[in-house]
Design a protein around this motif. Structure first.
Motif, short mmCIF file in Angstrom:
data_model
loop_
_atom_site.label_atom_id
_atom_site.label_comp_id
_atom_site.label_asym_id
_atom_site.label_seq_id
_atom_site.Cartn_x
_atom_site.Cartn_y
_atom_site.Cartn_z
N GLY A 27 0.52 7.55 -7.62
CA GLY A 27 0.70 6.52 -6.61
C GLY A 27 0.06 5.20 -7.01
N ILE A 28 -1.14 5.28 -7.59
CA ILE A 28 -1.85 4.07 -8.02
C ILE A 28 -1.16 3.43 -9.22
CG2 ILE A 28 -4.02 3.20 -8.96
CD1 ILE A 28 -5.44 5.40 -7.32
N MET A 46 -2.29 11.30 -6.61
CA MET A 46 -3.01 10.07 -6.31
C MET A 46 -2.92 9.10 -7.48
SD MET A 46 -4.14 10.10 -3.24
CE MET A 46 -5.22 8.67 -3.39
N SER A 47 -3.10 9.60 -8.68
CA SER A 47 -3.02 8.74 -9.86
C SER A 47 -1.63 8.15 -10.01
CB SER A 47 -3.38 9.53 -11.12
OG SER A 47 -4.69 10.05 -11.05
N PRO A 75 5.60 10.15 -5.64
CA PRO A 75 5.30 8.76 -5.29
C PRO A 75 6.20 7.73 -5.98
CG PRO A 75 3.27 9.99 -5.56
CD PRO A 75 4.37 10.89 -6.04
N ALA A 109 2.02 1.49 -8.60
CA ALA A 109 1.87 0.15 -8.05
C ALA A 109 1.56 -0.88 -9.13
CB ALA A 109 0.77 0.14 -6.99
N TYR A 116 0.82 -1.22 0.00
CA TYR A 116 0.00 0.00 0.00
C TYR A 116 0.85 1.27 0.00
CZ TYR A 116 -3.74 -3.23 1.28
OH TYR A 116 -4.64 -4.27 1.29
N ILE A 126 -0.14 4.05 -2.67
CA ILE A 126 -1.35 4.80 -2.34
C ILE A 126 -1.09 5.77 -1.19
CG2 ILE A 126 -3.72 4.58 -1.48
CD1 ILE A 126 -3.85 1.87 -2.89
N GLY A 146 0.99 8.62 -2.38
CA GLY A 146 0.15 9.50 -3.19
C GLY A 146 -0.72 10.40 -2.34
N MET A 147 -1.28 9.85 -1.26
CA MET A 147 -2.12 10.65 -0.38
C MET A 147 -1.31 11.74 0.31
SD MET A 147 -4.51 7.67 1.37
CE MET A 147 -5.36 8.87 2.41
#
Length: 420
Positions: free
Chosen positions: A285-286, A282-283, A337, A289, A144, A147, A150-151
């Motif tokens: 970070g996702i 956020m994008s 990220p 992954a 995680y 994510i 990213g947050m």
């Protein structure tokens, strides 16, 4: 999994019901610490006009701030790794608030350099999102991390979105000096949330971790880092990120005024960068992954170069400026990220605050040059054309540099000696 390995894993990753509170507190700190410094470009025009300074005077102070921030970041990381994140954040908040207050009193270039340059630079370093991300790395399960990173980065972006119109409103209603005092008071809130992020990554028992890098000392880890090609490429690449964001943050509002638009357009451009950076971070970070982080970084830097080229070659209007701001917002801190994620993959979470601090120092060298050269070249030529084109060339350079990085542990294929 053996009991020894399980113990080593639990020593560096915190699990339990306190993790959401850690993430919320870290995001609030990101908002409060990143917001004021991201709006300091709004103070260039009123302070320079009142005291009759050239743009290079104010630009040098903020360039010095970025350099001090970068130089102090590894030491802030070391302090967080050794004494805990909470204590480090409290120290940083105190220095930061003092710097903002003294900046409100600055009527000479020297006092501006000490306050806006040295003190705020130190304050930002010891309250920066890199410390928050390191706390997330040891608190959140590795799957995680993207994510969580990213947050944390998105929260810092929201700080820019929130403080850009807030800073402009404070300046217009109370004057630039009082606006800085109010911002200093907001920074004083940081210690209330720093307590939640207290603690540091515990050293595993000798040989207990399944990851070889977790069993290294700090000096061994640093030695390994500077022998790792992929880490060195990451250091060089992040220089470009700093160049872009610092130049635009400081000089964009004044550049927009030079085009004949109202100063509020510059403030809203900064706000849009912060708003869309939430989406971008956020994008990123996702996506980091799911896809190779190095290729994601290459795409981001190439997209920046294209966006800048289109903005300065096409007719500039209020609409094109806001579209450019939104585009750059998506690409703004979306580099963080995957960059921090690569550091975590290479070396694990134990010394991440220190190692990311070194990468970030390169970022701030770029920031120094972006801000300072922006002021100097403007005073020499009367425009920002040269610095825009330099930013385009550096974007292409960064896209090339990140492409060959490998997303793997720095100890892969190496025989690493365990500490005695």
């Amino acid at each position: 999994m053996s009991q020894a390995t399980q113990a080593g894993t639990n020593a560096s990753v915190r699990r339990g019901p306190n993790v959401p509170l850690i993430i919320i507190s870290g995001c609030i700190i990101g908002i409060l610490s990143f917001g004021p410094r991201a709006t300091l470009g709004l103070f260039l025009t009123p302070m320079s006009s009142e005291f009759g300074w050239g743009r290079d005077v104010f630009a040098f102070a903020l360039a010095l701030q970025n350099l001090i921030w970068g130089a102090a970041q590894p030491f802030a990381g070391m302090m967080a790794d050794k004494f805990g994140t909470g204590r480090t954040l409290v120290l940083g908040a105190i220095i930061y608030a003092i710097g903002l207050y003294l900046m409100s009193l600055s009527d000479t270039p020297l006092l501006l350099q000490v306050s806006a340059g040295v003190l705020i630079g130190l304050g930002v370093a010891f309250t920066s999102f890199s410390l928050v991300l390191a706390a997330f790395a040891r608190s959140v399960q590795p799957k995680y991390h993207g994510i969580a990173f990213g947050m944390g980065t998105a929260a810092s972006s929201f700080g820019q979105f929130l403080f850009a119109p807030l800073g402009l409103g404070l300046i217009e209603n109370f004057g630039w000096s009082s606006a800085l005092v109010y911002m200093a008071a907001l920074i004083a809130i940081v210690p209330l949330f720093a307590y939640i992020l207290r603690g540091r990554s515990a050293a595993p028992a000798a040989g207990s971790s399944a990851n070889p890098q977790d069993n290294l000392t700090l000096s061994q880890t640093l030695g390994l880092a500077f022998k790792t090609r992929d880490y060195i490429l990451l250091v060089f690449g992040f220089f470009v990120c700093g160049f872009h964001v610092a130049f635009i943050t400081v000089h964009m509002p004044t550049f927009i005024v030079d085009q004949g638009f109202d100063v509020s357009v510059g403030a809203w451009a900064l706000a849009l960068i912060g708003l869309f950076n939430i989406v971008g971070s956020m994008s990123s970070g996702i996506l980091g992954a799911r896809f190779p982080k190095q290729y994601l970084l290459s795409f981001i830097y190439l997209a920046r170069a294209i966006a800048i080229t289109l903005y300065i070659t096409l007719p500039i209007s209020e609409m094109s400026t806001l579209i450019f701001a939104a585009t750059m917002g998506i690409l703004w801190l979306s580099t963080v990220p995957p960059t921090s994620g690569l550091v975590a993959v290479m070396f694990g979470p134990r010394y991440m605050a220190t190692l990311f601090g070194i990468v970030f120092f390169s970022h701030q060298i770029g920031s120094f040059l972006g801000v300072y050269l922006g002021g100097v070249l403007y005073e020499q030529s009367g425009n920002y054309d040269a610095i825009w084109w330099l930013g385009i060339a550096l974007g292409i350079f960064a896209a090339i540099v990140h492409w060959p990085i490998r997303e793997q542990s720095a100890t892969a294929g190496r025989l690493v000696a365990k500490p005695a």
